[in-house]
Design a protein around this motif. Structure first.
Motif, PDB file in Angstrom:
ATOM      1  N   GLU A   1      -7.842  -5.879  -0.224  1.00 27.61           N
ATOM      2  CA  GLU A   1      -6.855  -4.870  -0.563  1.00 27.61           C
ATOM      3  C   GLU A   1      -6.441  -4.974  -2.029  1.00 27.61           C
ATOM      4  O   GLU A   1      -6.468  -3.995  -2.775  1.00 27.61           O
ATOM      5  CB  GLU A   1      -5.628  -5.049   0.360  1.00 27.61           C
ATOM      6  CG  GLU A   1      -4.448  -4.169   0.028  1.00 27.61           C
ATOM      7  CD  GLU A   1      -4.753  -2.698   0.221  1.00 27.61           C
ATOM      8  OE1 GLU A   1      -5.801  -2.388   0.842  1.00 27.61           O
ATOM      9  OE2 GLU A   1      -3.962  -1.872  -0.268  1.00 27.61           O
TER      10      GLU A   1
ATOM     11  N   THR B   1      -2.893 -13.019  -5.339  1.00 22.83           N
ATOM     12  CA  THR B   1      -2.805 -13.275  -3.896  1.00 22.83           C
ATOM     13  C   THR B   1      -2.342 -14.689  -3.589  1.00 22.83           C
ATOM     14  O   THR B   1      -2.047 -15.013  -2.437  1.00 22.83           O
ATOM     15  CB  THR B   1      -4.176 -13.065  -3.225  1.00 22.83           C
ATOM     16  OG1 THR B   1      -5.150 -13.868  -3.911  1.00 22.83           O
ATOM     17  CG2 THR B   1      -4.591 -11.619  -3.270  1.00 22.83           C
TER      18      THR B   1
ATOM     19  N   LYS C   1      -9.943 -16.725   6.643  1.00 26.08           N
ATOM     20  CA  LYS C   1      -9.116 -16.157   7.703  1.00 26.08           C
ATOM     21  C   LYS C   1      -9.045 -14.642   7.524  1.00 26.08           C
ATOM     22  O   LYS C   1      -9.004 -14.139   6.402  1.00 26.08           O
ATOM     23  CB  LYS C   1      -7.698 -16.764   7.639  1.00 26.08           C
ATOM     24  CG  LYS C   1      -7.054 -16.855   9.034  1.00 26.08           C
ATOM     25  CD  LYS C   1      -5.555 -16.997   9.019  1.00 26.08           C
ATOM     26  CE  LYS C   1      -4.972 -17.737   7.825  1.00 26.08           C
ATOM     27  NZ  LYS C   1      -3.507 -17.720   7.844  1.00 26.08           N
ATOM     28  N   GLU C   2      -9.076 -13.958   8.611  1.00 26.07           N
ATOM     29  CA  GLU C   2      -9.151 -12.506   8.551  1.00 26.07           C
ATOM     30  C   GLU C   2      -8.004 -11.914   7.728  1.00 26.07           C
ATOM     31  O   GLU C   2      -8.191 -10.981   6.948  1.00 26.07           O
ATOM     32  CB  GLU C   2      -9.144 -11.938   9.978  1.00 26.07           C
ATOM     33  CG  GLU C   2      -9.778 -10.560  10.103  1.00 26.07           C
ATOM     34  CD  GLU C   2     -11.041 -10.374   9.260  1.00 26.07           C
ATOM     35  OE1 GLU C   2     -11.882 -11.306   9.225  1.00 26.07           O
ATOM     36  OE2 GLU C   2     -11.192  -9.324   8.601  1.00 26.07           O
ATOM     37  N   ASP C   3      -6.826 -12.491   7.901  1.00 24.08           N
ATOM     38  CA  ASP C   3      -5.665 -12.002   7.155  1.00 24.08           C
ATOM     39  C   ASP C   3      -5.876 -12.115   5.653  1.00 24.08           C
ATOM     40  O   ASP C   3      -5.670 -11.160   4.903  1.00 24.08           O
ATOM     41  CB  ASP C   3      -4.413 -12.818   7.541  1.00 24.08           C
ATOM     42  CG  ASP C   3      -3.977 -12.502   8.958  1.00 24.08           C
ATOM     43  OD1 ASP C   3      -4.647 -11.655   9.596  1.00 24.08           O
ATOM     44  OD2 ASP C   3      -2.989 -13.093   9.410  1.00 24.08           O
ATOM     45  N   THR C   4      -6.266 -13.309   5.238  1.00 23.75           N
ATOM     46  CA  THR C   4      -6.464 -13.524   3.803  1.00 23.75           C
ATOM     47  C   THR C   4      -7.542 -12.597   3.271  1.00 23.75           C
ATOM     48  O   THR C   4      -7.397 -12.018   2.196  1.00 23.75           O
ATOM     49  CB  THR C   4      -6.896 -14.979   3.512  1.00 23.75           C
ATOM     50  OG1 THR C   4      -7.146 -15.643   4.747  1.00 23.75           O
ATOM     51  CG2 THR C   4      -5.847 -15.708   2.733  1.00 23.75           C
ATOM     52  N   ARG C   5      -8.608 -12.484   4.029  1.00 23.17           N
ATOM     53  CA  ARG C   5      -9.689 -11.614   3.584  1.00 23.17           C
ATOM     54  C   ARG C   5      -9.169 -10.203   3.343  1.00 23.17           C
ATOM     55  O   ARG C   5      -9.418  -9.606   2.296  1.00 23.17           O
ATOM     56  CB  ARG C   5     -10.813 -11.588   4.620  1.00 23.17           C
ATOM     57  CG  ARG C   5     -11.969 -10.667   4.209  1.00 23.17           C
ATOM     58  CD  ARG C   5     -12.960 -10.464   5.345  1.00 23.17           C
ATOM     59  NE  ARG C   5     -13.461 -11.727   5.856  1.00 23.17           N
ATOM     60  CZ  ARG C   5     -14.442 -12.420   5.278  1.00 23.17           C
ATOM     61  NH1 ARG C   5     -15.012 -11.963   4.186  1.00 23.17           N
ATOM     62  NH2 ARG C   5     -14.836 -13.553   5.798  1.00 23.17           N
ATOM     63  N   GLU C   6      -8.446  -9.717   4.307  1.00 30.27           N
ATOM     64  CA  GLU C   6      -7.946  -8.354   4.172  1.00 30.27           C
ATOM     65  C   GLU C   6      -7.033  -8.213   2.965  1.00 30.27           C
ATOM     66  O   GLU C   6      -7.128  -7.262   2.196  1.00 30.27           O
ATOM     67  CB  GLU C   6      -7.210  -7.929   5.448  1.00 30.27           C
ATOM     68  CG  GLU C   6      -8.159  -7.389   6.503  1.00 30.27           C
ATOM     69  CD  GLU C   6      -7.477  -7.215   7.845  1.00 30.27           C
ATOM     70  OE1 GLU C   6      -6.228  -7.127   7.868  1.00 30.27           O
ATOM     71  OE2 GLU C   6      -8.182  -7.196   8.875  1.00 30.27           O
ATOM     72  N   LEU C   7      -6.188  -9.194   2.817  1.00 27.10           N
ATOM     73  CA  LEU C   7      -5.284  -9.178   1.676  1.00 27.10           C
ATOM     74  C   LEU C   7      -6.076  -9.123   0.374  1.00 27.10           C
ATOM     75  O   LEU C   7      -5.824  -8.297  -0.518  1.00 27.10           O
ATOM     76  CB  LEU C   7      -4.400 -10.432   1.698  1.00 27.10           C
ATOM     77  CG  LEU C   7      -3.508 -10.593   0.463  1.00 27.10           C
ATOM     78  CD1 LEU C   7      -2.491  -9.470   0.366  1.00 27.10           C
ATOM     79  CD2 LEU C   7      -2.812 -11.955   0.465  1.00 27.10           C
TER      80      LEU C   7
END
Lengths: 340, 340
Positions: free
Chosen positions: B39, B12, B30-36
């Motif tokens: 995933e 990542t 950050k929500e984006d990083t978390r989701e990434l």
DNA sequence: TTGAAAGCGCTAACAA
DNA sequence: TTGTTAGCGCTTTCAA
């Protein structure tokens, strides 16, 4: 705080690498230093940290036994066999009750992998069709067969042979109208026992009467009600082969309540030989599964998978079930014994 | 090889600290990083390593249940209670059978400490006088009392009350010559049950006849032989309070063999309410111990000790035993019930 | 025979 | 919001 090898190192004035060596009985430590270290360790009450060790060694000397329910009389002896064999080899074992729930089983399996157990002995819940434990890193041995799953070692008893022997015994004892009162339809072992039953009937030229073949659950209520159903529909058999002992116990109860004379007019045989079966007040004739041995064998198989890096080597141990003739079936007259 | 947070970090492009944060649902990602991250972790089949985590966190979410023998019908329900409660809280539990051997118990306790279990539930072998588990770091709760040991939380049932209730029931049912056939002399619970027995006799003005008070082992053979002894010495009682159900079952067997009519001429009461006792063919009157609940409560107590850093707070939970009147004792006529 | 140091996989201060 | 880094307690190369 727990004392660590560093504490011992400080106290003895050697490096902690040496302490580690001494403690593990590794060679290359002067006898004097070793003795000193051991002595100090003892005095300080040192307890090696298996967690830390496991982290570097990548094994934990920990196993797991995943079964439906330790409260089910079939399992304690297996558990004991597993635990005895495991502890002899220096392994501890987690006990996990899935309560026959596939979800719980799945969850446990996940947790156990996270805990890095070295191996798992699993008695899957019957109804598991999705084989969620198929993508496993951890060696597992199965405690019963799963249809279409061939990638795991397993220890099994020959259920069709067991069913055959049970039915044969009933036939030899002179019973003519033999019902099979089984458990769940989609239990493979149940199906196999039923198959053995049919095989025996066929072999000894008795008709296979589908109205005498019932299924239900693996509990005594199920056995009770299924016999009751037969009786009230005017289709009373003169003997019942129960899919397992618990069912057979329900059958026994029902038969007694209805005044059937056991074993004179009505024979009952179970399967498993759970501890209840041999109580003086019960004396249920049954087919024994060598439960304790199954536990031990499971550990054997697991050790092969763990030790020899033969994770791929799949081995099945098939155990022979044995007749335990007790008091719920007539004695087989010697001269009537069918040649086998 | 197992995938680690570093692998995920590489994939990542973030630091592995961030991965750790994301995976543990910690804030500040950050929500984006978390989701990434989540995933990618999923895709790579990431399994957190509980061993590594345990090493830094200093707890393992692992407990142990140390009992004499899971094969003894008294224990499976306790084990189930323990396991159910533990798993609900995210703990796994080791099952350890000491086989009533103090040495094995000692060894297990050592191993468990090395494995850094967070707590231990222990049913000590009776004969343990040297309390080798006294120098413990790990919280332990006891499943029965040990004389002179007060430093541990424990869950107990009130054995003298149980003995009292049992005997009272026999008296109310009209039995006059009531024997106590107990287990091991140096079992504290046995002694307490006997005490309850004497208390009841005294209270209801029945003589205490020492020739009617026997001891032996906690197995059915012992019960069988002790009643036989009484019968053959011409000292047949008209009722027996067995030190536990297994003993009572032996008594029952013997009584039946000798043609005693149960419950008309001969009453039997046990203690424990093991699963056997309620079988339709047995129907043993007994004093119930809430085994499953004992397991749950033990976990409760353990959690207090673990969580709240109240390792010093000693708490005893004393459970009330209950009469289960079944078919091995006469019914108590309403008007004859003694006021309590 | 001994020590220095890396690293097992992770969490958590501390900085940035 | 993210990265750097130390360190949990241990084993094991590699050097000395």
């Amino acid at each position: 705080m727990q004392v660590t090898i560093k504490d011992i190192a400080k106290k003895t004035g050697v490096s902690y690498a040496t302490v580690s060596r001494a403690l593990n009985g590794r060679s290359g430590v002067k006898e004097d230093t070793r003795e000193l270290i051991l002595e100090v360790a003892r005095k300080m009450g040192y307890q090696p940290n298996a967690i830390a060790r496991g982290l570097v060694l990548k094994h934990t000397h920990t196993l797991a036994l995943v079964i439906p329910d330790i409260t089910n009389p079939f399992f304690p002896e297996i558990a004991r066999g597993v635990e005895d064999a495991a502890s002899l080899l220096g392994y501890s074992v987690f006990l996990c009750n899935t309560n026959w729930e596939a979800n719980k089983e799945k969850l446990y399996l996940k947790t156990l992998q996270e805990k890095r157990v070295d191996g798992i002995i699993l008695h899957p819940s019957h109804d598991v069709q999705d084989n969620h434990f198929l993508d496993f890193q951890v060696p597992v041995v199965l405690l019963n067969k799963i249809p279409n799953v061939v990638e795991y070692s397993s220890i099994e008893v020959d259920n069709v042979m067991g069913g055959f022997i049970a039915t044969k015994h009933l036939i030899e004892a002179g019973y003519k109208k033999i019902a099979f009162i089984g458990g769940s339809e989609n239990s493979p072992s149940n199906a196999e026992r039923k198959e053995g039953y049919k095989l025996a009937l066929r072999k000894y030229k008795l008709p296979i009467d589908e109205s005498l073949i019932l299924s239900g659950k693996f509990n005594s209520e199920s056995g009770y009600h299924n016999l009751k159903k037969l009786i009230y529909s005017g289709n009373t058999p003169d003997a019942v082969f129960g899919g397992n002992d618990v069912i057979a116990l329900g059958v026994l109860h029902c038969a007694q309540e209805h005044g059937l004379r056991i074993p004179e007019d009505f024979g009952i045989i179970g399967f498993d030989d759970i501890p209840y079966a041999s109580l003086p007040q019960i004396q249920l004739t049954t087919i024994e599964q060598p439960k304790y041995q199954m536990g031990r064998h499971a550990i054997e198989l697991l050790m092969r998978a763990i030790k020899e890096e033969k994770a791929d080597e799949v081995k099945r141990i098939i155990l022979e079930p044995k007749l335990k003739a007790r008091k719920t079936t007539r004695e087989v007259p010697n001269n009537k014994a069918i040649k086998y």
